[in-house]
Scaffold this active site. Sequence first.
Site, PDB file in Angstrom:
ATOM      1  N   SER A 177      -0.784  19.342  25.291  1.00  0.00           N
ATOM      2  CA  SER A 177       0.174  20.044  24.448  1.00  0.00           C
ATOM      3  C   SER A 177       1.582  19.988  25.016  1.00  0.00           C
ATOM      4  O   SER A 177       2.514  20.470  24.383  1.00  0.00           O
ATOM      5  CB  SER A 177      -0.278  21.497  24.274  1.00  0.00           C
ATOM      6  OG  SER A 177      -0.693  22.025  25.497  1.00  0.00           O
TER       7      SER A 177
ATOM      8  N   ASN B 108       5.556  22.597  21.031  1.00  0.00           N
ATOM      9  CA  ASN B 108       5.612  23.617  22.077  1.00  0.00           C
ATOM     10  C   ASN B 108       7.000  23.818  22.677  1.00  0.00           C
ATOM     11  O   ASN B 108       7.267  24.829  23.303  1.00  0.00           O
ATOM     12  CB  ASN B 108       4.576  23.320  23.153  1.00  0.00           C
ATOM     13  CG  ASN B 108       3.205  23.756  22.663  1.00  0.00           C
ATOM     14  OD1 ASN B 108       3.073  24.815  22.064  1.00  0.00           O
ATOM     15  ND2 ASN B 108       2.206  22.924  22.869  1.00  0.00           N
TER      16      ASN B 108
ATOM     17  N   HIS C 267      -1.825  15.166  19.556  1.00  0.00           N
ATOM     18  CA  HIS C 267      -1.804  16.612  19.780  1.00  0.00           C
ATOM     19  C   HIS C 267      -2.181  17.375  18.522  1.00  0.00           C
ATOM     20  O   HIS C 267      -1.407  17.464  17.575  1.00  0.00           O
ATOM     21  CB  HIS C 267      -0.398  17.029  20.288  1.00  0.00           C
ATOM     22  CG  HIS C 267      -0.290  18.480  20.591  1.00  0.00           C
ATOM     23  ND1 HIS C 267       0.873  19.187  20.455  1.00  0.00           N
ATOM     24  CD2 HIS C 267      -1.215  19.371  21.034  1.00  0.00           C
ATOM     25  CE1 HIS C 267       0.666  20.442  20.788  1.00  0.00           C
ATOM     26  NE2 HIS C 267      -0.595  20.582  21.139  1.00  0.00           N
TER      27      HIS C 267
ATOM     28  N   GLU D  19       0.624  15.873  16.146  1.00  0.00           N
ATOM     29  CA  GLU D  19       1.799  15.218  16.751  1.00  0.00           C
ATOM     30  C   GLU D  19       1.287  13.962  17.447  1.00  0.00           C
ATOM     31  O   GLU D  19       0.336  14.032  18.232  1.00  0.00           O
ATOM     32  CB  GLU D  19       2.424  16.118  17.826  1.00  0.00           C
ATOM     33  CG  GLU D  19       3.419  17.122  17.320  1.00  0.00           C
ATOM     34  CD  GLU D  19       4.074  17.899  18.477  1.00  0.00           C
ATOM     35  OE1 GLU D  19       5.300  17.975  18.511  1.00  0.00           O
ATOM     36  OE2 GLU D  19       3.346  18.442  19.318  1.00  0.00           O
TER      37      GLU D  19
HETATM   38  N1  CAA Z   1     -12.207  27.438  13.026  1.00  0.00           N
HETATM   39  C1  CAA Z   1     -12.397  26.949  11.796  1.00  0.00           C
HETATM   40  N2  CAA Z   1     -11.914  27.530  10.682  1.00  0.00           N
HETATM   41  C2  CAA Z   1     -11.230  28.675  10.823  1.00  0.00           C
HETATM   42  C3  CAA Z   1     -10.995  29.252  12.090  1.00  0.00           C
HETATM   43  C4  CAA Z   1     -11.516  28.580  13.222  1.00  0.00           C
HETATM   44  N3  CAA Z   1     -11.325  29.041  14.460  1.00  0.00           N
HETATM   45  N4  CAA Z   1     -10.274  30.378  11.915  1.00  0.00           N
HETATM   46  C5  CAA Z   1     -10.061  30.512  10.586  1.00  0.00           C
HETATM   47  N5  CAA Z   1     -10.638  29.478   9.936  1.00  0.00           N
HETATM   48  C6  CAA Z   1     -10.604  29.218   8.490  1.00  0.00           C
HETATM   49  C7  CAA Z   1     -11.375  30.264   7.724  1.00  0.00           C
HETATM   50  O1  CAA Z   1     -12.730  29.887   7.590  1.00  0.00           O
HETATM   51  C8  CAA Z   1     -10.656  30.233   6.386  1.00  0.00           C
HETATM   52  O2  CAA Z   1     -11.113  29.122   5.638  1.00  0.00           O
HETATM   53  P1  CAA Z   1     -11.021  29.086   4.025  1.00  0.00           P
HETATM   54  O3  CAA Z   1      -9.637  29.470   3.626  1.00  0.00           O
HETATM   55  O4  CAA Z   1     -11.338  27.664   3.751  1.00  0.00           O
HETATM   56  O5  CAA Z   1     -12.031  30.037   3.568  1.00  0.00           O
HETATM   57  C9  CAA Z   1      -9.200  29.957   6.753  1.00  0.00           C
HETATM   58  O6  CAA Z   1      -9.253  29.381   8.062  1.00  0.00           O
HETATM   59  C10 CAA Z   1      -8.370  31.226   6.791  1.00  0.00           C
HETATM   60  O7  CAA Z   1      -9.001  32.128   7.676  1.00  0.00           O
HETATM   61  P2  CAA Z   1      -9.019  33.697   7.490  1.00  0.00           P
HETATM   62  O8  CAA Z   1      -8.916  34.029   6.032  1.00  0.00           O
HETATM   63  O9  CAA Z   1     -10.168  34.245   8.253  1.00  0.00           O
HETATM   64  O10 CAA Z   1      -7.766  34.198   8.292  1.00  0.00           O
HETATM   65  P3  CAA Z   1      -6.242  33.911   8.105  1.00  0.00           P
HETATM   66  O11 CAA Z   1      -5.869  33.711   6.687  1.00  0.00           O
HETATM   67  O12 CAA Z   1      -5.601  34.972   8.891  1.00  0.00           O
HETATM   68  O13 CAA Z   1      -6.000  32.507   8.843  1.00  0.00           O
HETATM   69  C11 CAA Z   1      -5.417  31.277  10.749  1.00  0.00           C
HETATM   70  C12 CAA Z   1      -6.383  32.306  10.172  1.00  0.00           C
HETATM   71  C13 CAA Z   1      -5.579  29.959  10.009  1.00  0.00           C
HETATM   72  C14 CAA Z   1      -5.798  31.096  12.209  1.00  0.00           C
HETATM   73  C15 CAA Z   1      -3.940  31.818  10.571  1.00  0.00           C
HETATM   74  O14 CAA Z   1      -3.849  33.102  11.114  1.00  0.00           O
HETATM   75  C16 CAA Z   1      -2.907  30.950  11.221  1.00  0.00           C
HETATM   76  O15 CAA Z   1      -2.491  29.941  10.651  1.00  0.00           O
HETATM   77  N6  CAA Z   1      -2.456  31.347  12.412  1.00  0.00           N
HETATM   78  C17 CAA Z   1      -1.459  30.594  13.168  1.00  0.00           C
HETATM   79  C18 CAA Z   1      -2.129  29.438  13.852  1.00  0.00           C
HETATM   80  C19 CAA Z   1      -1.173  28.632  14.641  1.00  0.00           C
HETATM   81  O16 CAA Z   1       0.024  28.881  14.719  1.00  0.00           O
HETATM   82  N7  CAA Z   1      -1.720  27.614  15.289  1.00  0.00           N
HETATM   83  C20 CAA Z   1      -0.943  26.765  16.166  1.00  0.00           C
HETATM   84  C21 CAA Z   1      -1.139  27.272  17.541  1.00  0.00           C
HETATM   85  S1  CAA Z   1      -0.220  26.305  18.671  1.00  0.00           S
HETATM   86  C22 CAA Z   1      -1.214  25.050  19.029  1.00  0.00           C
HETATM   87  O17 CAA Z   1      -2.339  24.948  18.676  1.00  0.00           O
HETATM   88  C23 CAA Z   1      -0.580  24.006  19.860  1.00  0.00           C
HETATM   89  C24 CAA Z   1      -0.602  24.217  21.285  1.00  0.00           C
HETATM   90  O18 CAA Z   1      -0.451  23.216  21.946  1.00  0.00           O
HETATM   91  C25 CAA Z   1      -0.679  25.491  21.975  1.00  0.00           C
END
Ligand code: CAA
Length: 287
Positions: free
Chosen positions: A119, A190, A140, A152
């Site tokens: 990342s 990031n 990524h 990415e």
């Molecule tokens: N694995 C698989 N599917 C998942 C999941 C997981 N861990 N968590 C949630 N989902 C799915 C759910 O099954 C649901 O699917 P459907 O819409 O198809 O039914 C969908 O995602 C939405 O989930 P929820 O309704 O339970 O919850 P939500 O609407 O709050 O969404 C979220 C959850 C998608 C995680 C949302 O909160 C979100 O987008 N959060 C921000 C995530 C983010 O910013 N990620 C980037 C992080 S940085 C990174 O990864 C890079 C790095 O290098 C650090």
Amino acid sequence: MQIEKVMVVGAGQMGAGIAQVCAQAGYQVYLNDMKEDIVEKGLGVIAKNLERQVQKERISSDEKERILARFIKSIDLKDAKNADIVIEAAVENLKIKMQIFEELDQYAPAHAILATNTSSLPITEIAAATKRPEKVIGMHFMNPVPVMKLVEIIRGLATEGEVYEAVEAMTERLKKVPVEVNDFPGFVSNRVLMPMINEAVYTLYEGVATKEAIDEVMKLGMNHPMGPLTLADFIGLDTCLYIMETLHEGFGDDKYRPCPLLRKYVKAGWLGKKSGRGFYVYPSKDK
Ligand code: CAA
């Protein structure tokens, strides 16, 4: 360059997600980690995710079984001998990644691409651990991998155009959107996200507001799906700290100085959701 067989190194939260989307796209997937129970745990998460899709009638039970049948468990990096591409998603630590790449380079066939899901770490430096830097690339993914659309793609100094194109085509087959970025610390995702999270930790540290208030401001005020402190717990506070340290060291600029509170939590073993406690406390079933 034809990619059919994929090896994913690391069966944790990112590795399992990457393996899942690869198997769903029809690739045969070697899911590798150091211990069999970690691989089993990763496969358990994948099976649970697929079962949820069956319940939602997005895929049939037969399709779920077909996807699961595409996995081969692996606890030996030598299995790279069967792969057209290896995607490494091990711990975010340059030394460990370089060691893994050195080994993969010995076992993977000459045509195989070695990709890293790092990342923030330099692709060029990871590539230098191999004798095939032209076949090393950054891929990524974002967490949770099955949901997030972005990948990415980062070329190292020596990455061949053909390798970039193969990885771009694979990303599209995974139903993700490839975005090309250059090899700088933290890439784009990031470089922008982590200082925002770090600043949120500073606002907590300095008593500007409670953790709930900070998260609420960013959720309701900026339409972020999660507040920055909840997101930090979700990513893992150790990963957040490591990325901030990479930015700090890579740019030599104090604007990337990790917040002392973030360091303290990591030292305490409060790593976020995965350890049951970070900025928030998570009941054990959510670990
Ligand atoms: N694995 C698989 N599917 C998942 C999941 C997981 N861990 N968590 C949630 N989902 C799915 C759910 O099954 C649901 O699917 P459907 O819409 O198809 O039914 C969908 O995602 C939405 O989930 P929820 O309704 O339970 O919850 P939500 O609407 O709050 O969404 C979220 C959850 C998608 C995680 C949302 O909160 C979100 O987008 N959060 C921000 C995530 C983010 O910013 N990620 C980037 C992080 S940085 C990174 O990864 C890079 C790095 O290098 C650090």
